[in-house]
Design a protein around this motif. Structure first.
Motif, PDB file in Angstrom:
ATOM      1  N   ALA A 336      37.340 100.688  74.264  1.00 19.02           N
ATOM      2  CA  ALA A 336      36.368 100.834  73.175  1.00 19.02           C
ATOM      3  C   ALA A 336      36.070  99.496  72.524  1.00 19.02           C
ATOM      4  CB  ALA A 336      36.905 101.820  72.133  1.00 19.02           C
ATOM      5  N   ASN A 337      37.095  98.685  72.324  1.00 20.15           N
ATOM      6  CA  ASN A 337      36.926  97.355  71.744  1.00 20.15           C
ATOM      7  C   ASN A 337      36.042  96.483  72.634  1.00 20.15           C
ATOM      8  OD1 ASN A 337      38.393  94.385  71.952  1.00 20.15           O
ATOM      9  ND2 ASN A 337      38.145  95.044  69.819  1.00 20.15           N
ATOM     10  N   ASN A 338      36.267  96.556  73.949  1.00 19.63           N
ATOM     11  CA  ASN A 338      35.446  95.807  74.905  1.00 19.63           C
ATOM     12  C   ASN A 338      33.995  96.259  74.878  1.00 19.63           C
ATOM     13  OD1 ASN A 338      36.233  94.273  77.894  1.00 19.63           O
ATOM     14  ND2 ASN A 338      37.710  94.314  76.220  1.00 19.63           N
ATOM     15  N   GLU A 339      33.794  97.564  74.917  1.00 19.03           N
ATOM     16  CA  GLU A 339      32.429  98.098  74.891  1.00 19.03           C
ATOM     17  C   GLU A 339      31.706  97.693  73.617  1.00 19.03           C
ATOM     18  OE1 GLU A 339      33.585 102.133  77.440  1.00 19.03           O
ATOM     19  OE2 GLU A 339      33.203 102.237  75.292  1.00 19.03           O
ATOM     20  N   ALA A 340      32.433  97.697  72.502  1.00 21.69           N
ATOM     21  CA  ALA A 340      31.825  97.354  71.213  1.00 21.69           C
ATOM     22  C   ALA A 340      31.350  95.910  71.191  1.00 21.69           C
ATOM     23  CB  ALA A 340      32.827  97.604  70.091  1.00 21.69           C
ATOM     24  N   LYS A 341      32.158  95.010  71.679  1.00 17.66           N
ATOM     25  CA  LYS A 341      31.775  93.590  71.649  1.00 17.66           C
ATOM     26  C   LYS A 341      30.583  93.319  72.563  1.00 17.66           C
ATOM     27  CE  LYS A 341      36.184  92.200  72.042  1.00 17.66           C
ATOM     28  NZ  LYS A 341      37.408  91.366  72.042  1.00 17.66           N
ATOM     29  N   ASN A 342      30.586  93.936  73.746  1.00 21.11           N
ATOM     30  CA  ASN A 342      29.430  93.782  74.624  1.00 21.11           C
ATOM     31  C   ASN A 342      28.176  94.378  74.001  1.00 21.11           C
ATOM     32  OD1 ASN A 342      30.068  92.513  77.311  1.00 21.11           O
ATOM     33  ND2 ASN A 342      31.695  94.038  77.272  1.00 21.11           N
ATOM     34  N   THR A 343      28.314  95.537  73.361  1.00 15.68           N
ATOM     35  CA  THR A 343      27.160  96.191  72.746  1.00 15.68           C
ATOM     36  C   THR A 343      26.611  95.374  71.592  1.00 15.68           C
ATOM     37  OG1 THR A 343      27.995  98.357  73.394  1.00 15.68           O
ATOM     38  CG2 THR A 343      26.370  98.312  71.622  1.00 15.68           C
ATOM     39  N   ALA A 344      27.496  94.802  70.777  1.00 15.26           N
ATOM     40  CA  ALA A 344      27.044  93.942  69.680  1.00 15.26           C
ATOM     41  C   ALA A 344      26.246  92.761  70.219  1.00 15.26           C
ATOM     42  CB  ALA A 344      28.240  93.462  68.863  1.00 15.26           C
ATOM     43  N   MET A 345      26.720  92.164  71.307  1.00 14.98           N
ATOM     44  CA  MET A 345      25.999  91.039  71.915  1.00 14.98           C
ATOM     45  C   MET A 345      24.621  91.484  72.405  1.00 14.98           C
ATOM     46  SD  MET A 345      27.000  88.791  75.302  1.00 14.98           S
ATOM     47  CE  MET A 345      26.934  90.256  76.356  1.00 14.98           C
ATOM     48  N   VAL A 346      24.568  92.633  73.071  1.00 16.20           N
ATOM     49  CA  VAL A 346      23.299  93.140  73.600  1.00 16.20           C
ATOM     50  C   VAL A 346      22.314  93.417  72.468  1.00 16.20           C
ATOM     51  CG1 VAL A 346      22.240  95.128  74.742  1.00 16.20           C
ATOM     52  CG2 VAL A 346      24.251  94.043  75.744  1.00 16.20           C
TER      53      VAL A 346
END
Length: 425
Positions: A336-346
């Protein structure tokens, strides 16, 4: 979306990138100075996303909607059951995120009104968004375990979402006496944190052994014919807790026919277990908000495009954490932490033209079997054709030295400290 039932976050808690950018930029640029991003859910996914959205400055108006003012981490909660850490170390608040510029709203969500791009709160307040991140966690298919229900969980706790349920399970565990039988009903895939039921059995055994409880047995009735790192767990169980933990697959027990919270029994096709403690971990689906908003498919989870984590049914909504399905990626706090950081970047790229790096994912999982014995597995992942694909998996080996296992147990402590700092610090 129609309907006005209040949804607590703890119970709800494809296309190319170029195709998604145009419709998003059209509205907010004229109407306001800063694009509005709303995040629902303050767990490992939502809190991380909110933090990273504001990390590079004040270009975005970021609102975090969370029903509760504190969050209890499910990850490492088994160590609390085992007596390796106090409950207070699992509890986090949102003051640091607020200090970084995240605007909090502590209130239940009634509905996501997708056509109007707004979130309706329980009191009728509407919060508009240009992009929405939904991190609703998991919910349960209660009826899939005959005789089980939300009411039954007050006697046979699931303890799969932290909070009161976790404390209840700990009280029941600490009250067990000599000869006690513990039954764990383990769920089918997919579910939150694949190794966790087996780490839980380990920590229960450790707690009972440490207290000097004699003759106790832990029976795991599994819905699966195998589980994550099974040979490693079974080898460690025989070393640390010989004869104490028994695992049964569906071919052995024939399926769960009924649980009876009043009689404290679990009946399978093979036998009826009379237990002093029953931990039922039901089959899981996306949190209720994801389902009510129409973001799920026939699996009960929310399909997403792996490159952007956008919901398949709505390009203005991103779904992250345990509620999302996008391929091989497991459901875990690390994921979840990984997905969140990628999503914030996107999202920063979509709304502000910020730099877009290649989207990559990793997941690492430590399972503590005894205080100085931890095993781990993990992999790296990347998006391919809209799905998250696993690359380079690794796992601990049975012949690892005691020194390496102790080192991995220390790694688990360091990972938790680093992870919670990354999310809430």
């Amino acid at each position: 979306m129609k309907g006005s039932a209040v949804i607590d976050r703890r119970s709800f808690v494809g296309g190319t990138l170029g195709a998604l950018v145009a419709p998003v930029l059209a509205a907010p640029a004229v109407a306001q100075a800063r694009p509005r991003v709303v995040v629902i859910g303050g767990g490992a996914g939502g809190a991380t996303a909110a933090k990273y959205l504001v990390a590079a400055g004040a270009e975005l108006d970021v609102t975090l909607i969370e029903a509760n003012r504190s969050y209890v981490t499910p990850f490492t909660s088994n160590q609390f059951l085992g007596g390796l850490k106090p409950y207070e170390t699992l509890v986090y608040g949102y003051d640091n995120l607020i200090g970084r510029g995240v605007r909090p709203i502590f209130a239940p969500v009634a509905a996501i009104e997708r056509s109007d791009r707004q979130v309706r709160l329980a009191d009728g307040t509407r919060v508009p968004y240009d992009r929405l991140i939904v991190s609703p966690g998991i919910d349960f298919r209660w009826a899939d375990v005959p005789g089980y229900s939300e009411e039954a969980a007050e006697r046979m706790p699931h303890a799969w979402r932290g909070g009161d349920q976790l404390l209840l399970l700990k009280r029941q565990l600490d009250a067990l006496e000599d000869g006690a039988v513990v039954v764990i009903v383990a769920p089918p895939n997919p579910y939150r944190c694949p190794p966790a039921p087996y780490e839980r059995a380990s920590m229960m055994a450790h707690a009972l052994t440490t207290r000097g409880v004699k003759g106790a047995r832990i029976v795991i009735l599994d819905a699966k014919d195998h589980f994550a790192m099974q040979p490693l767990f079974e080898d460690a169980w025989e070393r640390h807790y010989p004869g104490m933990i028994e695992w049964q697959d569906p071919k052995m027990h024939g399926g769960i026919k009924a649980v009876d919270p009043k009689a404290m029994t679990v009946t399978t096709d093979l036998e009826t277990h009379k237990a002093a403690l029953v931990n039922v971990i039901p089959p899981q689906v996306a949190g209720a908000l994801g389902r009510a908003a129409g973001l799920t498919d026939e699996t009960g989870f929310c399909p997403v495009d792996a490159g952007t984590m956008t919901a398949s049914v709505d390009p203005n909504i991103h779904v992250i954490g345990d509620a999302a399905i996008g391929g091989d990626f497991p459901k875990s706090g690390f994921a979840a932490n990984n997905e969140a950081k990628n999503t914030a970047m996107v999202i920063r790229h979509m709304l502000l033209g910020a730099r877009l790096l290649p989207v990559r994912f990793t997941n690492h999982c430590w399972s503590v079997i005894a205080p100085a014995d931890a095993i781990k597995n993990g992999a790296r992942y990347e998006p391919r054709d809209g799905k998250i694909v696993m690359l380079d998996p690794y796992t601990s080996q049975r012949d690892e030295t005691p020194e390496l296992r102790e080192k991995q147990a220390k790694e688990a402590i360091g990972w938790y400290r680093g992870m919670t700092t990354d999310i809430f610090g």
